[in-house]
Design a protein around this motif. Structure first.
Motif, mmCIF file in Angstrom:
data_model
loop_
_atom_site.group_PDB
_atom_site.id
_atom_site.type_symbol
_atom_site.label_atom_id
_atom_site.label_comp_id
_atom_site.label_asym_id
_atom_site.label_seq_id
_atom_site.Cartn_x
_atom_site.Cartn_y
_atom_site.Cartn_z
ATOM 1 N N UNK A 550 0.717 -1.359 -0.008
ATOM 2 C CA UNK A 550 -0.079 0.040 -0.152
ATOM 3 C C UNK A 550 0.805 1.361 -0.041
ATOM 4 N N UNK A 551 1.812 1.049 0.817
ATOM 5 C CA UNK A 551 2.999 2.424 0.839
ATOM 6 C C UNK A 551 3.519 2.456 -0.529
ATOM 7 N N UNK A 552 3.923 1.697 -1.362
ATOM 8 C CA UNK A 552 4.514 1.817 -2.449
ATOM 9 C C UNK A 552 3.305 2.307 -3.543
ATOM 10 N N UNK A 553 2.306 1.854 -3.417
ATOM 11 C CA UNK A 553 0.994 2.406 -4.589
ATOM 12 C C UNK A 553 0.692 3.825 -4.259
ATOM 13 N N UNK A 554 1.020 4.400 -2.943
ATOM 14 C CA UNK A 554 0.400 5.597 -2.388
ATOM 15 C C UNK A 554 1.555 6.576 -3.034
ATOM 16 N N UNK A 555 2.676 6.027 -2.633
ATOM 17 C CA UNK A 555 3.965 6.565 -3.039
ATOM 18 C C UNK A 555 4.120 7.049 -4.602
ATOM 19 N N UNK A 556 3.664 6.112 -5.173
ATOM 20 C CA UNK A 556 3.358 6.289 -6.810
ATOM 21 C C UNK A 556 2.342 6.997 -7.200
ATOM 22 N N UNK A 557 1.683 7.693 -6.264
ATOM 23 C CA UNK A 557 0.482 8.611 -6.646
ATOM 24 C C UNK A 557 -0.633 8.006 -7.014
ATOM 25 N N UNK A 558 -0.862 6.842 -6.792
ATOM 26 C CA UNK A 558 -2.243 5.948 -7.087
ATOM 27 C C UNK A 558 -3.298 6.258 -6.189
ATOM 28 N N UNK A 559 -3.042 6.453 -4.768
ATOM 29 C CA UNK A 559 -3.926 6.682 -3.806
ATOM 30 C C UNK A 559 -3.624 8.070 -3.260
ATOM 31 N N UNK A 560 -4.725 8.606 -2.655
ATOM 32 C CA UNK A 560 -4.399 9.874 -1.761
ATOM 33 C C UNK A 560 -4.278 9.240 -0.582
ATOM 34 N N UNK A 561 -5.076 8.315 -0.039
ATOM 35 C CA UNK A 561 -5.000 7.761 1.460
ATOM 36 C C UNK A 561 -4.840 6.268 0.796
ATOM 37 N N UNK A 562 -4.301 5.399 1.816
ATOM 38 C CA UNK A 562 -3.947 3.867 1.879
ATOM 39 C C UNK A 562 -5.684 3.337 1.574
ATOM 40 N N UNK A 563 -6.033 2.357 0.855
ATOM 41 C CA UNK A 563 -7.305 1.861 0.871
ATOM 42 C C UNK A 563 -7.521 1.102 2.117
ATOM 43 N N UNK A 564 -6.529 0.300 2.743
ATOM 44 C CA UNK A 564 -6.654 -0.418 3.988
ATOM 45 C C UNK A 564 -6.904 0.205 5.056
ATOM 46 N N UNK A 565 -6.463 1.700 5.120
ATOM 47 C CA UNK A 565 -6.886 2.755 6.205
ATOM 48 C C UNK A 565 -8.254 3.205 6.052
ATOM 49 N N UNK A 566 -8.680 3.406 4.712
ATOM 50 C CA UNK A 566 -9.857 3.835 4.456
ATOM 51 C C UNK A 566 -10.905 3.074 4.872
ATOM 52 N N UNK A 567 -10.621 1.760 4.484
ATOM 53 C CA UNK A 567 -11.721 0.681 4.960
ATOM 54 C C UNK A 567 -11.846 0.512 6.400
ATOM 55 N N UNK A 568 -10.576 0.624 7.117
ATOM 56 C CA UNK A 568 -10.492 0.343 8.556
ATOM 57 C C UNK A 568 -11.394 1.812 9.250
ATOM 58 N N UNK A 569 -11.206 2.880 8.658
ATOM 59 C CA UNK A 569 -11.871 4.053 9.274
ATOM 60 C C UNK A 569 -13.401 3.812 8.914
ATOM 61 N N UNK A 570 -13.737 3.447 7.854
ATOM 62 C CA UNK A 570 -15.250 3.177 7.797
ATOM 63 C C UNK A 570 -15.984 2.170 8.318
ATOM 64 N N UNK A 571 -15.017 1.064 8.540
ATOM 65 C CA UNK A 571 -15.298 0.005 9.308
ATOM 66 C C UNK A 571 -15.763 0.303 10.700
ATOM 67 N N UNK A 572 -14.782 1.094 11.330
ATOM 68 C CA UNK A 572 -15.082 1.784 12.528
ATOM 69 C C UNK A 572 -16.051 2.500 12.584
ATOM 70 N N UNK A 573 -16.365 3.374 11.449
ATOM 71 C CA UNK A 573 -17.844 4.170 11.738
ATOM 72 C C UNK A 573 -18.972 3.282 11.705
ATOM 73 N N UNK A 574 -18.779 2.104 10.747
ATOM 74 C CA UNK A 574 -19.910 1.200 10.949
ATOM 75 C C UNK A 574 -20.259 0.682 12.384
ATOM 76 N N UNK A 575 -19.552 0.148 12.958
ATOM 77 C CA UNK A 575 -19.530 -0.204 14.449
ATOM 78 C C UNK A 575 -19.931 0.823 15.162
ATOM 79 N N UNK A 576 -19.466 2.029 15.077
ATOM 80 C CA UNK A 576 -19.889 3.087 15.807
ATOM 81 C C UNK A 576 -21.459 3.583 15.710
#
Length: 745
Positions: A550-576
Motif C-alpha cells: 500500500x505504501x508503494x502504491x500511495x508513493x507512486x501517486x495512485x492513492x491519496x490515502x491507503x485503501x486499507x486505512x480508509x476501509x478500517x476508518x469506515x469499518x469503525x464508523x460502521x461499528x460506531x
C-alpha cells in the motif's frame, strides 16, 4: 474505532440500561409502599371512632376494647419500621378488630341502621385497597429482588448498594377477612361532614358494544355505571394505543373519541390527553356524589383487527385490567357484519396473562355475547377473542400495512439517512475519476509488480497477491519451488502434495514488499524451507507485506490515502453507528415508548450499509485511475489470450509464459492464460521442480500452480487461541387491543 472501544461503548450502554431499570424498580417499590402506608394510616385513624361507638353501646366489653387500643398503639409505634415488622404488628390489630366485630353482632340496633349499606361499602373499599396494595407491593419487591440477584445486573446493584427488600406479609386469615360491622359502627358515630369526607367509588356494571365494520375498523360503545360515595367530579378512561407484537416490534392502535354522554343522552364535558402509551379520556359527570351514574363512551378504532392465513380476528381487551376497584358485573356484545361465516369466540378473564375462561360465550348468527358470572377483582379484566372466515372485512393492502408498521416503528427509517450520508460521502471523496473505455494492453504497467497490480484492481492486498509475488520471485531467479508428492499409507490414507522453497540469490534489486516476503520465508530457516514449516509463523509477516504494498502504491501517486486505512476508518464508523443506534436506541426506547427491536434492526441494517460502502470508499487519484485502466486492459489480454486475434502475440514467444504467469495468478486467470500456451510453452521451467515437469504439459502445470495458490493459504494461518393468535396457546386475559383501565377523580 478499536475493538476495545466498541466493547467499552457496549458495556457502558448496558450499564446505563441496567442502572435505569434497577432505579425504576426501586422507585416503584417506594411508591407501592407509600400506598400501603396510606391505607394503614386510614385504618389506624378509624379505630378511635370504632372504640367510641362500641363503648357507647356495650361499655362492659372493656377488655376487648383495651386489646384493640393496645394493638393499635403497637402498630402506630412500628410505623417507622420495615415492612416485615409492620406486618407482624398489623396481624394482632386485625385479630383485635375481628373480636370487636363479634361484639357488634350482639347489638341488632347497629345492624339495622339506615346508613349500614353505604358504611359497609366504604369498609370494603378500605380493606380492598389495602389488600390490593399489598399484592402489588409484593410483586414489585419480587421483581426487584430477582433483578439485583441476577448476574451481571448484580454488579450494578452492588455498586449502588441495593439490598433485597422485605415483603409485606399480612398472611393471617383474620386480617384477610373483611370486618363489616366495625365500619358500620364507625360511620354511625361520625358526623355528616366526616361521612362526606370518606370518598370511595366502585364500578357496578361495565357493558361494551363492539361493532366490526367491513373496512376493518371497529366502533366501541362502553356503558360504565359507577357508584360514588362522597363527592366526585367524574370518571376517566385510559386506553393503551401502543403495543408490542410477538416479534418485539411496535403496533399502534388508532383511537378517536366520538362522544361522551350520560344515560339521558346529554353530552358531557371531556378532556383528551396522552399519558405514555395510553390515551386518556377525562369525563365530568354532574351529580357524581352519593349516587349511581352511568357514562356512555363511544370511540372509533383502526388497526384493531388481526389477519391470518386461515381467518381474521378481533382480539380485544373489553374492560381493561388496570382498574383500581373491582367491576361488579361485566358484559359485552360483538356485532360482526351480516352473514359472517365461520364465527368462533372465546373469552379470558383475570389479571394480565391469565388463561381463566369463566365467562359465558354465546354465538347467535353474527352476534357474540359474553357475560361474566362473577365480579372482576383488582386489576382484573375481560378479554374477547372473536374469529371468522376470511373475506368478510377488507384487509389492508401490503403497502398500507407496511406504512403502518413503519409509522409504529419509525427507527426502521434510520438506515435511510445513513444510506444517504454514506452515498454522499462516497460521491464526494470515495468515487474514482471517470473511467475511460478499456483497451487491451499487452504489457503490465511499467515498474509495477504482480502484487501491486492485483491490489490496484480490488483495493485489497490478499493472499493471492502474495502467492503471485512468491512465483514472480521464482521466475526472476531469487528462489526455486519444489513440488513433492507424498505416498498414501497402504495406498489409501494420507498422501497429498507439499512444497519446499530454496533460496538462490540475495535481496538486491527487490521492492520493499518483495523483501518482506523473501525475508519472511528464509530469515529464520536458512536456504531451504518446507512450506508447511511456515504455518503459524509467516502470518506475522503479512501486515508488513501489505503495508509495503500500500505504501508503494500511495508513493507512486495512485492513492491519496491507503485503501486499507480508509476501509478500517469506515469499518469503525460502521461499528460506531451500530452501537449508537442499537445500544443508544435500546437505552432510550422507553422514553420513545418503543421496544428495542426496531432500533436493533436499524442498527444491523445501518452497519451493513456502511460496511458495504467501506469496500468502495478507497478512491484512486487521476494517475491511479489511468493505471487501473492499464491493469484492466492487461487483465483482459491475459483472460482472453486464447482468442485467435490475441494468441498471435504469444506465438513464438514462450518466455512470455514465465513473465506473465505471476500477473495471471494475481488476477485469478492463470488457467485461461495457461491453456493459451498449450503447444507453445513445451519445456519445463527452470524455477519449478517436481512431478508436474516429468511429462511436461502446460495445462497440468497450471493446475499445480492453482494447488500452490491453495497451499499458499498456509502462510496466513495463525495459532489457535484459548478461551400470535388468541385462539392458540398464547391467548390470555389482557392480550390484543383495547384494555387499559380508568378511575374516578
Amino acid at each position: 474505532m478499536t475493538l476495545a472501544a466498541i466493547i467499552g461503548i457496549v458495556i457502558v450502554g448496558w450499564a446505563v440500561f441496567t442502572f435505569n431499570r434497577l432505579i425504576r424498580l426501586r422507585q416503584l417499590g417506594d411508591n407501592a409502599w407509600s400506598d400501603i402506608d396510606v391505607q394503614l394510616k386510614r385504618r389506624h385513624d378509624l379505630i378511635p371512632n370504632v372504640v367510641a361507638v362500641v363503648q357507647g353501646h356495650a361499655g362492659y366489653e372493656r377488655s376487648t376494647l383495651e386489646a384493640l387500643v393496645a394493638a393499635r398503639g403497637r402498630a402506630v409505634q412500628a410505623t417507622q419500621a420495615g415492612p416485615a415488622t409492620r406486618a407482624r404488628e398489623e396481624d394482632p390489630l386485625g385479630n383485635a378488630l375481628q373480636r370487636v366485630v363479634a361484639v357488634a353482632e350482639a347489638y341488632p340496633e347497629l345492624k339495622t341502621a339506615a346508613s349500614f349499606a353505604a358504611l359497609q361499602a366504604t369498609l370494603i373499599d378500605v380493606e380492598d385497597h389495602l389488600q390490593n396494595a399489598r399484592r402489588y407491593y409484593n410483586a414489585v419487591v419480587r421483581d426487584f429482588n430477582t433483578a439485583i440477584a441476577q448476574f451481571p445486573a448484580g454488579i450494578i446493584a452492588a455498586m449502588l448498594r441495593l439490598r433485597p427488600r422485605e415483603f409485606f406479609g399480612l398472611t393471617d386469615p383474620s386480617e384477610r377477612a373483611v370486618p363489616k360491622v366495625p365500619l358500620a359502627l364507625l360511620l354511625l358515630a361520625l358526623p355528616a361532614t366526616s361521612l362526606s369526607a370518606q370518598r370511595s367509588y366502585s364500578i357496578e356494571k361495565f357493558d361494551a358494544r363492539i361493532r366490526v365494520n367491513r373496512d376493518a375498523s371497529i366502533d366501541v360503545t362502553e356503558s360504565i355505571t359507577a357508584r360514588f360515595v362522597g363527592s366526585w367530579n367524574g370518571l376517566y378512561r385510559t386506553i393503551p394505543v401502543k403495543y408490542r407484537t410477538p416479534q418485539g416490534l411496535n403496533w399502534t392502535l388508532g383511537v378517536s373519541l366520538q362522544s361522551a354522554q350520560d344515560d339521558a343522552g346529554r353530552s358531557l364535558r371531556t378532556e383528551t390527553s396522552r399519558q405514555g402509551a395510553y390515551i386518556k379520556y377525562k369525563v365530568w359527570i354532574p351529580g357524581a356524589a352519593n349516587a349511581d351514574r352511568t357514562l356512555l363512551l363511544r370511540y372509533h378504532a383502526t388497526n384493531g383487527l388481526r389477519f391470518f392465513d386461515e381467518h381474521d380476528e378481533l382480539y380485544w381487551n373489553i374492560t381493561g385490567d388496570e382498574w383500581e376497584v373491582p367491576i361488579r358485573a361485566a358484559t359485552a356484545e360483538v356485532e360482526l357484519p351480516p352473514g359472517t361465516p365461520g364465527v368462533r369466540a372465546i373469552a379470558f378473564n383475570g389479571v394480565y396473562g391469565s388463561t381463566a375462561r369463566d365467562a359465558t360465550v354465546t354465538i347467535d348468527g353474527n352476534i357474540v355475547r359474553i357475560a361474566m358470572p362473577h365480579s372482576l377483582g383488582y386489576h382484573e379484566g375481560l378479554t374477547a377473542v372473536v374469529g371468522w372466515d376470511k373475506g368478510v372485512v377488507t384487509a389492508p393492502t401490503v403497502a398500507a400495512r407496511t406504512a403502518q408498521a413503519v409509522r409504529s416503528n419509525w427507527p426502521l427509517l434510520i438506515p435511510i439517512p445513513v444510506l444517504l450520508f454514506a452515498f454522499a460521502r462516497w460521491r464526494r471523496s470515495g468515487a474514482d475519476p471517470r473511467q475511460r473505455p478499456i483497451a487491451v494492453q499487452y504489457e503490465p504497467p511499467a515498474d509495477m509488480t504482480p502484487a501491486e497490480a492485483g491490489t490496484l484492481m480490488d483495493n485489497s492486498a490478499d493472499m493471492r497477491d502474495i502467492t503471485a509475488t512468491l512465483v514472480d520471485l521464482a521466475v526472476r531467479g531469487y528462489l526455486r519451488i519444489e513440488e513433492h508428492q507424498n505416498p498414501k499409507l497402504f495406498g489409501l490414507f494420507g498422501g497429498g502434495t507439499s512444497y519446499s522453497l530454496h533460496r538462490l540469490k540475495t535481496i538486491d534489486g527487490l521492492t520493499p514488499h518483495e523483501v518482506a516476503v523473501f525475508d519472511g520465508i528464509f530469515s529464520e530457516h536458512g536456504d531451504h524451507v518446507e512450506l508447511d514449516e511456515l504455518k503459524d509463523e509467516f502470518y506475522k509477516e503479512l501486515d508488513p507485506i501489505r503495508n509495503a504494498i500500500f505504501d508503494r502504491l500511495k508513493g507512486s501517486g495512485f492513492y491519496k490515502n491507503r485503501p486499507d486505512k480508509v476501509k478500517q476508518h469506515w469499518t469503525g464508523i460502521a461499528f460506531g453507528v451500530a452501537v449508537l443506534v442499537g445500544v443508544g436506541g435500546t437505552v432510550l426506547s422507553k422514553a420513545f415508548l418503543l421496544t428495542p427491536v426496531p432500533f436493533v434492526i436499524a442498527a444491523v441494517l445501518s452497519f451493513l450499509i456502511v460496511i458495504l460502502f467501506a469496500q468502495i470508499m478507497p478512491a484512486r487519484t487521476e494517475m491511479g485511475a489511468r493505471a487501473l485502466e492499464h491493469v484492466l486492459g492487461f487483465e483482459e489480454f491475459l483472460r482472453r489470450v486464447e482468442a485467435e486475434h490475441l494468441k498471435r502475440i504469444i506465438i513464438g514467444h514462450p518466455e512470455l509464459f514465465d513473465k506473465f504467469l505471476p500477473f495471471a495468478m494475481a488476477f485469478g486467470v492463470e488457467k485461461q492464460f495457461a491453456r493459451a500456451f498449450d503447444g507453445i510453452y513445451t519445456q519445463p521451467p527452470q524455477w519449478y521442480v517436481g512431478p508436474s515437469v516429468a511429462n511436461f504439459n502446460v495445462s497440468h502445470f497450471s493446475t499445480s500452480m492453482s494447488h500452490l495458490t491453495v497451499a499458499g493459504t498456509t502462510l496466513s494461518s495463525s495459532p489457535r487461541s484459548s478461551g400470535g393468535s388468541g385462539f392458540g396457546g398464547g391467548g390470555g386475559s389482557g392480550g390484543g387491543g383495547g384494555g387499559g383501565g380508568g378511575g374516578a377523580f
